[in-house]
Design an enzyme around this catalytic site. Sequence first.
Site, PDB file in Angstrom:
ATOM      1  N   TYR A  18      -3.821  -8.679  14.270  1.00  0.00           N
ATOM      2  CA  TYR A  18      -5.086  -8.748  14.999  1.00  0.00           C
ATOM      3  C   TYR A  18      -5.952  -9.954  14.620  1.00  0.00           C
ATOM      4  O   TYR A  18      -7.083 -10.087  15.109  1.00  0.00           O
ATOM      5  CB  TYR A  18      -5.855  -7.426  14.864  1.00  0.00           C
ATOM      6  CG  TYR A  18      -5.262  -6.268  15.663  1.00  0.00           C
ATOM      7  CD1 TYR A  18      -4.180  -6.462  16.528  1.00  0.00           C
ATOM      8  CD2 TYR A  18      -5.788  -4.985  15.561  1.00  0.00           C
ATOM      9  CE1 TYR A  18      -3.640  -5.409  17.252  1.00  0.00           C
ATOM     10  CE2 TYR A  18      -5.249  -3.926  16.306  1.00  0.00           C
ATOM     11  CZ  TYR A  18      -4.175  -4.146  17.147  1.00  0.00           C
ATOM     12  OH  TYR A  18      -3.646  -3.107  17.882  1.00  0.00           O
ATOM     13  N   ILE A  38       0.825  -1.217   0.000  1.00  0.00           N
ATOM     14  CA  ILE A  38       0.000   0.000   0.000  1.00  0.00           C
ATOM     15  C   ILE A  38       0.860   1.270   0.000  1.00  0.00           C
ATOM     16  O   ILE A  38       0.408   2.311  -0.474  1.00  0.00           O
ATOM     17  CB  ILE A  38      -0.984  -0.019   1.196  1.00  0.00           C
ATOM     18  CG1 ILE A  38      -2.174   0.911   0.941  1.00  0.00           C
ATOM     19  CG2 ILE A  38      -0.295   0.304   2.512  1.00  0.00           C
ATOM     20  CD1 ILE A  38      -3.335   0.713   1.913  1.00  0.00           C
ATOM     21  N   SER A  73      -7.092  -5.368  10.407  1.00  0.00           N
ATOM     22  CA  SER A  73      -7.227  -6.415  11.443  1.00  0.00           C
ATOM     23  C   SER A  73      -6.865  -7.832  10.989  1.00  0.00           C
ATOM     24  O   SER A  73      -6.975  -8.764  11.788  1.00  0.00           O
ATOM     25  CB  SER A  73      -8.648  -6.450  12.056  1.00  0.00           C
ATOM     26  OG  SER A  73      -8.853  -5.346  12.923  1.00  0.00           O
ATOM     27  N   ASN A  97      -2.547   1.115  15.755  1.00  0.00           N
ATOM     28  CA  ASN A  97      -3.036   0.698  17.080  1.00  0.00           C
ATOM     29  C   ASN A  97      -3.356   1.967  17.854  1.00  0.00           C
ATOM     30  O   ASN A  97      -3.036   3.074  17.412  1.00  0.00           O
ATOM     31  CB  ASN A  97      -2.018  -0.192  17.810  1.00  0.00           C
ATOM     32  CG  ASN A  97      -0.700   0.514  18.006  1.00  0.00           C
ATOM     33  OD1 ASN A  97      -0.628   1.540  18.674  1.00  0.00           O
ATOM     34  ND2 ASN A  97       0.355  -0.010  17.402  1.00  0.00           N
ATOM     35  N   GLY A 118      -3.937  -9.073  10.090  1.00  0.00           N
ATOM     36  CA  GLY A 118      -2.559  -9.485  10.348  1.00  0.00           C
ATOM     37  C   GLY A 118      -2.376  -9.793  11.821  1.00  0.00           C
ATOM     38  O   GLY A 118      -2.901 -10.785  12.342  1.00  0.00           O
ATOM     39  N   GLY A 161       3.713  -4.617  10.558  1.00  0.00           N
ATOM     40  CA  GLY A 161       2.763  -4.741   9.460  1.00  0.00           C
ATOM     41  C   GLY A 161       2.653  -3.483   8.607  1.00  0.00           C
ATOM     42  O   GLY A 161       3.654  -2.820   8.317  1.00  0.00           O
ATOM     43  N   VAL A 162       1.430  -3.143   8.189  1.00  0.00           N
ATOM     44  CA  VAL A 162       1.198  -1.957   7.357  1.00  0.00           C
ATOM     45  C   VAL A 162       1.678  -0.698   8.090  1.00  0.00           C
ATOM     46  O   VAL A 162       2.253   0.208   7.468  1.00  0.00           O
ATOM     47  CB  VAL A 162      -0.313  -1.732   7.096  1.00  0.00           C
ATOM     48  CG1 VAL A 162      -0.538  -0.559   6.179  1.00  0.00           C
ATOM     49  CG2 VAL A 162      -0.955  -2.942   6.503  1.00  0.00           C
ATOM     50  N   ASP A 163       1.403  -0.637   9.362  1.00  0.00           N
ATOM     51  CA  ASP A 163       1.764   0.523  10.184  1.00  0.00           C
ATOM     52  C   ASP A 163       3.272   0.790  10.095  1.00  0.00           C
ATOM     53  O   ASP A 163       3.707   1.922   9.813  1.00  0.00           O
ATOM     54  CB  ASP A 163       1.344   0.204  11.631  1.00  0.00           C
ATOM     55  CG  ASP A 163       1.249   1.418  12.533  1.00  0.00           C
ATOM     56  OD1 ASP A 163       1.342   2.545  12.022  1.00  0.00           O
ATOM     57  OD2 ASP A 163       1.065   1.217  13.751  1.00  0.00           O
TER      58      ASP A 163
HETATM   59  N1  AR6 Z   1       0.684  -3.110   2.194  1.00  0.00           N
HETATM   60  C1  AR6 Z   1      -0.541  -3.688   2.223  1.00  0.00           C
HETATM   61  N2  AR6 Z   1      -0.925  -4.621   3.120  1.00  0.00           N
HETATM   62  C2  AR6 Z   1       0.005  -4.991   4.038  1.00  0.00           C
HETATM   63  C3  AR6 Z   1       1.305  -4.440   4.104  1.00  0.00           C
HETATM   64  C4  AR6 Z   1       1.631  -3.458   3.123  1.00  0.00           C
HETATM   65  N3  AR6 Z   1       2.832  -2.867   3.086  1.00  0.00           N
HETATM   66  N4  AR6 Z   1       1.975  -5.016   5.127  1.00  0.00           N
HETATM   67  C5  AR6 Z   1       1.128  -5.906   5.705  1.00  0.00           C
HETATM   68  N5  AR6 Z   1      -0.051  -5.898   5.035  1.00  0.00           N
HETATM   69  P1  AR6 Z   1      -1.408  -5.719  10.101  1.00  0.00           P
HETATM   70  P2  AR6 Z   1      -3.713  -5.450  11.910  1.00  0.00           P
HETATM   71  C6  AR6 Z   1      -1.281  -6.676   5.304  1.00  0.00           C
HETATM   72  O1  AR6 Z   1      -0.748  -6.672  11.006  1.00  0.00           O
HETATM   73  O2  AR6 Z   1      -4.021  -6.887  11.799  1.00  0.00           O
HETATM   74  C7  AR6 Z   1       0.577  -3.301  13.760  1.00  0.00           C
HETATM   75  O3  AR6 Z   1       1.707  -3.625  14.523  1.00  0.00           O
HETATM   76  C8  AR6 Z   1      -1.177  -7.908   6.150  1.00  0.00           C
HETATM   77  O4  AR6 Z   1      -0.757  -9.016   5.353  1.00  0.00           O
HETATM   78  O5  AR6 Z   1      -0.592  -4.662   9.457  1.00  0.00           O
HETATM   79  O6  AR6 Z   1      -4.834  -4.447  11.813  1.00  0.00           O
HETATM   80  C9  AR6 Z   1      -0.184  -2.114  14.314  1.00  0.00           C
HETATM   81  O7  AR6 Z   1       0.669  -1.180  14.935  1.00  0.00           O
HETATM   82  C10 AR6 Z   1      -2.597  -8.060   6.659  1.00  0.00           C
HETATM   83  O8  AR6 Z   1      -3.408  -8.727   5.689  1.00  0.00           O
HETATM   84  O9  AR6 Z   1      -2.619  -4.922  10.851  1.00  0.00           O
HETATM   85  C11 AR6 Z   1      -1.120  -2.752  15.299  1.00  0.00           C
HETATM   86  O10 AR6 Z   1      -0.489  -2.967  16.549  1.00  0.00           O
HETATM   87  C12 AR6 Z   1      -3.097  -6.617   6.768  1.00  0.00           C
HETATM   88  O11 AR6 Z   1      -2.160  -5.831   6.045  1.00  0.00           O
HETATM   89  C13 AR6 Z   1      -1.459  -4.073  14.664  1.00  0.00           C
HETATM   90  O12 AR6 Z   1      -0.334  -4.391  13.833  1.00  0.00           O
HETATM   91  C14 AR6 Z   1      -3.220  -6.101   8.182  1.00  0.00           C
HETATM   92  O13 AR6 Z   1      -2.142  -6.581   8.976  1.00  0.00           O
HETATM   93  C15 AR6 Z   1      -2.664  -3.984  13.776  1.00  0.00           C
HETATM   94  O14 AR6 Z   1      -2.975  -5.262  13.293  1.00  0.00           O
END
Ligand code: AR6
Length: 170
Positions: free
Chosen positions: A127, A12, A123, A25, A125, A33-35
């Site tokens: 979560y 993204i 949520s 978060n 990843g 992750g994305v964050d």
């Molecule tokens: N681009 C698009 N999607 C992505 C990317 C990217 N660069 N990287 C990961 N994903 P997550 P959550 C996908 O864990 O579950 C963080 O530490 C990933 O494969 O990013 O809402 C925050 O600070 C998954 O399908 O977010 C919070 O503490 C999706 O994005 C916590 O994780 C979401 O995964 C939030 O958890």
Amino acid sequence: MTTTITLVQGDITRESVDAIVNAANSSLLGGGGVDGAIHRRGGPEILAECRRLRASHYGKGLPTGKAVATTAGNLDARWVIHTVGPVHTPTEDRSDLLASCYRESLRVADELGARTVAFPAVSTGAYRWPMDDAARIAVGTVRHTPTAVEEVRFVLFDDRAYEAFSRQLG
Ligand code: AR6
């Protein structure tokens, strides 16, 4: 005005849109992750603005299901909209909180005047929300939320996520 929903597989942080949604978060101070990817590529301006939000309106953090915008720093976007998804648990139905992330992000996008918005699968990843159910909630909520946003682009990181969202659009 109709909103077009599109799907892209990839990172993204590589998208060009008015607003990129971050699966943050409550601390707003970064994570994995994305964050992590958004703060890495977007640079320190985003975190600086998040810290200012924590020092002002969000002293206790951003509640689950809410959304707030900051600059997008070095990303190819005008804003990052941070939203906090619920942690999935089999013992409680938190679906409405996940739907709220999409509704609230679109509301913030409308306030900003954003016309193109990229969402990750919030949520699904760290979560642990099951992908098919997350895709159903994401697509269903966007379809039923009145908004001036012209394009909602779901940016899915892997094949499994892309296929789950495709099935919902199909
Ligand atoms: N681009 C698009 N999607 C992505 C990317 C990217 N660069 N990287 C990961 N994903 P997550 P959550 C996908 O864990 O579950 C963080 O530490 C990933 O494969 O990013 O809402 C925050 O600070 C998954 O399908 O977010 C919070 O503490 C999706 O994005 C916590 O994780 C979401 O995964 C939030 O958890």
